[in-house]
Design a protein around this motif. Sequence first.
Motif, PDB file in Angstrom:
ATOM      1  N   LEU A   1       0.843  -1.188   0.000  1.00 49.45           N
ATOM      2  CA  LEU A   1       0.000   0.000   0.000  1.00 49.45           C
ATOM      3  C   LEU A   1       0.886   1.248   0.000  1.00 49.45           C
ATOM      4  CD1 LEU A   1      -2.490  -1.077   2.834  1.00 49.45           C
ATOM      5  CD2 LEU A   1      -2.754  -1.423   0.363  1.00 49.45           C
ATOM      6  N   GLY A   2       0.618   2.176  -0.896  1.00 51.47           N
ATOM      7  CA  GLY A   2       1.388   3.419  -0.906  1.00 51.47           C
ATOM      8  C   GLY A   2       1.551   3.983  -2.305  1.00 51.47           C
ATOM      9  N   GLU A   3       1.944   5.240  -2.353  1.00 54.53           N
ATOM     10  CA  GLU A   3       2.126   5.913  -3.639  1.00 54.53           C
ATOM     11  C   GLU A   3       3.240   5.287  -4.473  1.00 54.53           C
ATOM     12  OE1 GLU A   3       0.234   8.017  -5.009  1.00 54.53           O
ATOM     13  OE2 GLU A   3      -1.062   8.567  -3.316  1.00 54.53           O
ATOM     14  N   VAL A   4       4.153   4.547  -3.825  1.00 57.65           N
ATOM     15  CA  VAL A   4       5.249   3.925  -4.581  1.00 57.65           C
ATOM     16  C   VAL A   4       4.725   2.942  -5.621  1.00 57.65           C
ATOM     17  CG1 VAL A   4       7.005   4.197  -2.783  1.00 57.65           C
ATOM     18  CG2 VAL A   4       5.519   2.163  -2.782  1.00 57.65           C
ATOM     19  N   VAL A   5       3.523   2.398  -5.393  1.00 55.73           N
ATOM     20  CA  VAL A   5       2.954   1.439  -6.347  1.00 55.73           C
ATOM     21  C   VAL A   5       2.783   2.086  -7.722  1.00 55.73           C
ATOM     22  CG1 VAL A   5       0.920   0.026  -6.878  1.00 55.73           C
ATOM     23  CG2 VAL A   5       1.815   0.096  -4.538  1.00 55.73           C
ATOM     24  N   SER A   6       2.598   3.395  -7.751  1.00 51.88           N
ATOM     25  CA  SER A   6       2.418   4.099  -9.028  1.00 51.88           C
ATOM     26  C   SER A   6       3.682   4.062  -9.879  1.00 51.88           C
ATOM     27  CB  SER A   6       1.990   5.549  -8.786  1.00 51.88           C
ATOM     28  OG  SER A   6       2.998   6.270  -8.077  1.00 51.88           O
ATOM     29  N   CYS A   7       4.806   3.673  -9.284  1.00 48.87           N
ATOM     30  CA  CYS A   7       6.063   3.576 -10.041  1.00 48.87           C
ATOM     31  C   CYS A   7       6.071   2.378 -10.991  1.00 48.87           C
ATOM     32  CB  CYS A   7       7.254   3.468  -9.082  1.00 48.87           C
ATOM     33  SG  CYS A   7       7.535   4.940  -8.076  1.00 48.87           S
ATOM     34  N   ARG A   8       5.184   1.426 -10.739  1.00 50.68           N
ATOM     35  CA  ARG A   8       5.101   0.267 -11.635  1.00 50.68           C
ATOM     36  C   ARG A   8       4.407   0.697 -12.915  1.00 50.68           C
ATOM     37  NH1 ARG A   8       4.901  -5.341 -12.253  1.00 50.68           N
ATOM     38  NH2 ARG A   8       3.119  -6.082 -13.450  1.00 50.68           N
ATOM     39  N   LYS A   9       5.096   0.486 -14.037  1.00 51.72           N
ATOM     40  CA  LYS A   9       4.564   0.874 -15.337  1.00 51.72           C
ATOM     41  C   LYS A   9       4.481  -0.363 -16.229  1.00 51.72           C
ATOM     42  CE  LYS A   9       4.762   5.220 -14.046  1.00 51.72           C
ATOM     43  NZ  LYS A   9       3.534   5.979 -13.690  1.00 51.72           N
ATOM     44  N   GLY A  10       3.396  -1.083 -16.136  1.00 54.84           N
ATOM     45  CA  GLY A  10       3.260  -2.287 -16.942  1.00 54.84           C
ATOM     46  C   GLY A  10       4.204  -3.380 -16.477  1.00 54.84           C
TER      47      GLY A  10
END
Length: 326
Positions: free
Chosen positions: A228-237
């Motif tokens: 859980l966290g904004e770091v998950v947005s770093c995953r790009k496909g």
Amino acid sequence: MGKVYFVGAGSGDPELLTLKGKRVLESADVIIYDRLVHPVLLYLAKDSARFIYSGKYPKNHVLKQKNINQLLLEEGQKDQVVVRLKGGDPGIFGRVGEELVTLQRAGIRYEIVPGVTAASATSSYSGIPLTHREHSSKVTLATAHRQSGESIDFKGLTENGTMCLYMGVERVASTKEKLLEQGVSPQLPAAIIEWGSLGRQRTFTATIQTMVEVIKEQQVQNPALIILGEVVSCRKGKDWFEQLPLFGHKILLLDTEKIDFETILSYTQQGADVYGIQVGEQRDQRFDDVHQRYLSDHYFEEVVYLNKELATIYNKQRDVLNRQFI
């Protein structure tokens, strides 16, 4: 009196075992291993080593914790090297503290060899950094199986932070409820990673609001980690691991000779989910139970015959290879 080593096997990928862990495994007289330990690591054992399975399935413990403690006591009192091989890191949700008390009371010597825990492995193999200068300055490791009455400050821990929930799939609905009750944004990114760092890894991104539905729709089961966290947005496909040439391939290696550990790694290094079995009358029979147990939990879609003569013998039996391997 002997010595007991608590060795972290790492999370999934057999190459995540540390050099010290490898050395200790190679010298062990007895190896007591868990369900989440990749059994190919037992190929590092010497020919005289004994294997004892202590794996725990959800709601079905093969050996209860008190029995494991007693086993460590009995084996540790003998003049031998005992390895308690645990998935991930022994000190992170591995119940090593309880086992240490048993040895300490008996005066049995021990060492702890740390391992790569699931949070580090699964995030790295999914392209998600646990910390990030723009998103997260702290990381919290937590288990969804909390003691009665225990509470977690989800709001504080997820603000400019990352939370990793171990074995959180079964209780994801109640976790979502607590997150929202504490005012955590329903749009906070979430990642669910099943069988992290193995070729069978599956990674799904969602939000707090949608993660329950995603887990249900994709039929995600433990072992799985929720980030859980904004770091998950770093995953790009798809990330580096999922782009390896053999990622997603489930390969069973067969040979009449003992399968070399490096041969197995030549497949895992390309992203494959691999298991190897020595067959025939000259096989190492210590592995019969190991193989039977592992193949009852996992299936393999491709067969590679390291001994070409085996192709003739087994070619018409591919549909039963996962059950008939001797």
